[in-house]
Motif scaffolding. Structure first.
Motif, short mmCIF file in Angstrom:
data_model
loop_
_atom_site.label_atom_id
_atom_site.label_comp_id
_atom_site.label_asym_id
_atom_site.label_seq_id
_atom_site.Cartn_x
_atom_site.Cartn_y
_atom_site.Cartn_z
N VAL A 444 5.90 -18.92 -6.10
CA VAL A 444 6.58 -17.66 -5.81
C VAL A 444 7.54 -17.85 -4.63
N GLN A 445 8.79 -17.50 -4.84
CA GLN A 445 9.81 -17.55 -3.79
C GLN A 445 10.72 -16.35 -3.96
N GLU A 446 10.71 -15.45 -2.97
CA GLU A 446 11.47 -14.22 -3.07
C GLU A 446 12.03 -13.80 -1.71
N ASN A 447 12.91 -12.82 -1.74
CA ASN A 447 13.52 -12.29 -0.53
C ASN A 447 12.45 -11.71 0.39
N VAL A 448 12.58 -11.96 1.69
CA VAL A 448 11.56 -11.56 2.65
C VAL A 448 11.38 -10.04 2.71
N PHE A 449 12.45 -9.29 2.50
CA PHE A 449 12.34 -7.82 2.57
C PHE A 449 11.64 -7.27 1.33
N LYS A 450 11.83 -7.91 0.19
CA LYS A 450 11.04 -7.51 -0.98
C LYS A 450 9.56 -7.76 -0.73
N ARG A 451 9.26 -8.90 -0.08
CA ARG A 451 7.86 -9.21 0.21
C ARG A 451 7.27 -8.25 1.24
N LEU A 452 8.10 -7.74 2.16
CA LEU A 452 7.61 -6.74 3.11
C LEU A 452 7.16 -5.49 2.37
N TRP A 453 7.96 -5.05 1.41
CA TRP A 453 7.60 -3.88 0.63
C TRP A 453 6.31 -4.12 -0.13
N MET A 454 6.14 -5.30 -0.70
CA MET A 454 4.93 -5.63 -1.45
C MET A 454 3.71 -5.70 -0.51
N THR A 455 3.93 -6.17 0.72
CA THR A 455 2.86 -6.22 1.71
C THR A 455 2.42 -4.82 2.11
N PHE A 456 3.39 -3.94 2.33
CA PHE A 456 3.06 -2.56 2.67
C PHE A 456 2.28 -1.89 1.54
N ARG A 457 2.64 -2.17 0.30
CA ARG A 457 1.93 -1.58 -0.83
C ARG A 457 0.47 -2.06 -0.87
N ILE A 458 0.25 -3.31 -0.48
CA ILE A 458 -1.13 -3.79 -0.36
C ILE A 458 -1.83 -3.05 0.78
N GLY A 459 -1.14 -2.92 1.90
CA GLY A 459 -1.74 -2.31 3.09
C GLY A 459 -2.16 -0.87 2.89
N VAL A 460 -1.39 -0.12 2.10
CA VAL A 460 -1.71 1.30 1.91
C VAL A 460 -2.59 1.54 0.68
N GLY A 461 -2.85 0.49 -0.10
CA GLY A 461 -3.76 0.62 -1.23
C GLY A 461 -3.10 0.94 -2.55
N GLN A 462 -1.76 0.90 -2.63
CA GLN A 462 -1.09 1.15 -3.90
C GLN A 462 -1.21 -0.04 -4.85
N ASP A 463 -1.31 -1.23 -4.28
CA ASP A 463 -1.48 -2.45 -5.07
C ASP A 463 -2.67 -3.23 -4.53
N SER A 464 -3.17 -4.15 -5.33
CA SER A 464 -4.23 -5.06 -4.90
C SER A 464 -3.85 -6.48 -5.27
N MET A 465 -4.42 -7.43 -4.55
CA MET A 465 -4.14 -8.83 -4.81
C MET A 465 -4.91 -9.32 -6.03
N LEU A 466 -4.44 -10.41 -6.60
CA LEU A 466 -5.16 -11.07 -7.68
C LEU A 466 -6.44 -11.71 -7.12
N VAL A 467 -7.47 -11.74 -7.95
CA VAL A 467 -8.74 -12.36 -7.53
C VAL A 467 -8.96 -13.60 -8.39
N TRP A 468 -9.06 -14.74 -7.74
CA TRP A 468 -9.17 -16.05 -8.38
C TRP A 468 -10.33 -16.10 -9.37
N GLU A 469 -11.49 -15.64 -8.94
CA GLU A 469 -12.70 -15.77 -9.73
C GLU A 469 -12.74 -14.83 -10.95
N ARG A 470 -11.89 -13.82 -10.96
CA ARG A 470 -11.85 -12.89 -12.09
C ARG A 470 -11.00 -13.42 -13.24
N GLY A 471 -10.27 -14.50 -12.96
CA GLY A 471 -9.37 -15.02 -13.98
C GLY A 471 -8.06 -14.27 -14.06
N ASP A 472 -7.67 -13.60 -12.97
CA ASP A 472 -6.41 -12.85 -12.96
C ASP A 472 -5.22 -13.81 -13.13
#
Length: 472
Positions: A444-472
């Motif tokens: 994964v390689q993307e613009n840093v400001f796009k990644r900031l938005w994605m980080t904020f979405r994780i922080g506020v609970g709108q998105d969640s990270m992939l979980v390795w053991e679930r097979g995501d």
């Protein structure tokens, strides 16, 4: 929530300012409280600790069996073949490092010094209450001294080229008060950073015990019932002050925790001043992150040890930037100029916190990033694979672009091989990316400001990270 803003935060700031002044005069300023210096603890830790990778050797680590669920891209992956080519990149890079890498390091250091001095001496010249150009120069210089110079030296990226007596060797860089002031004067104690970042973050990347796992650290915000707008506001507030509010106390917590773990193994007693308790939910095996709020809460219980330790660590930077610099200009050019310089320092502090958050916190957060519920053997094939799928790169190439990204735009390569030079990351990045594409490994390689938005979405609970053991 562990990142609440508001009245409690203002009280914390006032407490910190007062206690920093007391800390400058040593422990005697707090009668009845004996506090061991963090530098002494870290020194004893380095003498007694085994190499971190041996904590997770095949003989000592209870590696769990692989989960039956695999993501589609993993099902036919030639992991051994991929890892062999990745290891060859490391071998080639380390064999190719030489004097050119050291000269490049010095060039980037000198650039940061010039930026800082220019920002400092431009600060009195403005019509506004503060000089935006001065603040930007100061903030950028402070940021890159951390993320480029201190970061790579503390990992040992230049050890083989400079030798053990050089200031750029990892066991000398920033060690002790004098070297800290000369090499890396910041809120963070270098010895504590060594434990929290160089070891725990790198060798437990994306696990519950990774101190910098954003989804875990923002769990209270994610679960909060407050309006979504307030959650975003809280994330932004954290961004403006996260170095002193979060990083300083949390690195100290991890350093004292490691010291206590070593003492327990020897049957000795050691204190953990930042006993914050265990995390909640899916992160129950890891302690909560420590913030300035913890020290404030303990001070309200008449336990001043966390506050005093924090103040002694933070006092050099606080006194240099918010007392000595404005005072110098006040004496030379008058009270009004002194206040302007102070305003510039405050503005630079906010900007450098935002800059560092942008290029650090976003490196391992997003709905396309993996986190891990199980440990992994250090330097194993899967260890290298996790380094890639648990990290994200930003735009790479060119010294100016890389400097503005704090050289953290090579995060994938850095987590594969943390102990190489900045030049080596520039050289290896196209090879690593090509190898991943060849074997079908997500890169994964993307613009840093796009990644900031994605980080904020994780922080506020709108998105969640992939979980390795679930097979995501």
């Amino acid at each position: 929530s562990q990142h609440e803003c508001g009245g409690g935060m203002m009280r914390t700031v006032l407490l910190f300012a007062a206690v920093c002044g007391c800390a400058a005069f040593g422990p005697s300023a707090w009668p009845g409280h004996r506090v061991i210096k963090p530098s002494v603890l870290a020194s004893s830790m380095r003498k007694s600790a085994m190499p971190f990778s041996s904590w997770r050797s095949a003989a000592t680590l209870p590696i769990q069996e692989a989960a039956p669920k695999l993501a589609p891209w993993r099902q036919n992956l030639d992991l051994a073949g991929w890892a062999a080519e990745i290891r060859q990149v490391e071998k080639d890079m380390k064999e190719g490092q030489g004097e050119a890498d050291v000269q490049h390091l010095k060039k980037m250091l000198n650039t940061a010094i010039v930026m800082y001095m220019a920002g400092l001496f431009l600060s009195p010249f403005c019509k506004l209450p503060w000089n935006p150009i001065s603040a930007l120069l100061l903030s950028t210089a402070i940021c890159v001294r951390w993320t480029m110079i201190a970061h790579h030296c503390s990992h040992g990226g230049y050890n083989s080229q400079v030798g053990t007596e050089s200031r750029f060797h990892r066991m000398r860089f920033g060690r002790g008060l004098i070297r800290r002031c000369a090499d890396w004067l910041d809120w963070i104690l270098p010895e504590a950073w060594d434990v929290e970042h160089n070891y725990l973050h790198h060798y437990e990347l994306g696990e519950a015990t990774d101190p910098d796992l954003v989804e875990r650290n923002t769990n209270s915000i994610r679960l909060s019932k407050m309006p979504l707008f307030c959650k975003y506001l809280e994330m932004f507030a954290l961004m403006t002050m996260w170095k002193w509010f979060y990083y300083t106390p949390n690195t100290l917590k991890e350093m004292y925790g490691r010291q206590k773990e070593l003492a327990d193994r020897r049957g000795e007693k050691a204190e953990q001043p930042f006993d914050v308790g265990m995390g909640e939910g899916d992160y129950a095996k890891a302690t909560k992150q420590a913030t300035i709020k913890y020290a404030w809460a303990e001070a309200m219980k008449m336990n001043f040890k966390p506050s005093l330790i924090l103040a002694k660590v933070m006092a050099p930077y606080f006194l240099a930037h918010f007392v000595a610099a404005p005072l110098f200009f006040r004496v030379v050019m008058g009270p009004a100029v002194g206040l302007t310089v102070l305003a510039n320092m405050v503005a630079a502090e906010i900007l450098t916190n935002m800059h560092s958050f942008l290029i650090i916190a976003c490196n391992h957060a997003g709905s396309d990033m993996y986190r891990f519920n199980t440990p992994v053997k250090v330097k194993s094939d899967e260890f290298y694979l996790r380094a890639v799928v648990g990290s994200v790169n930003f735009k790479t190439g060119g010294d100016f672009n890389d400097m503005m990204h704090g050289w953290l735009n090579y995060q994938i390569e850095h987590h594969l091989f943390p102990d190489v030079s900045m030049l080596s990351y520039q050289k290896m990045q196209p090879r690593v990316k090509a190898i991943c594409e060849k074997y079908g490994v997500p890169y994964v390689q993307e613009n840093v400001f796009k990644r900031l938005w994605m980080t904020f979405r994780i922080g506020v609970g709108q998105d969640s990270m992939l979980v390795w053991e679930r097979g995501d």
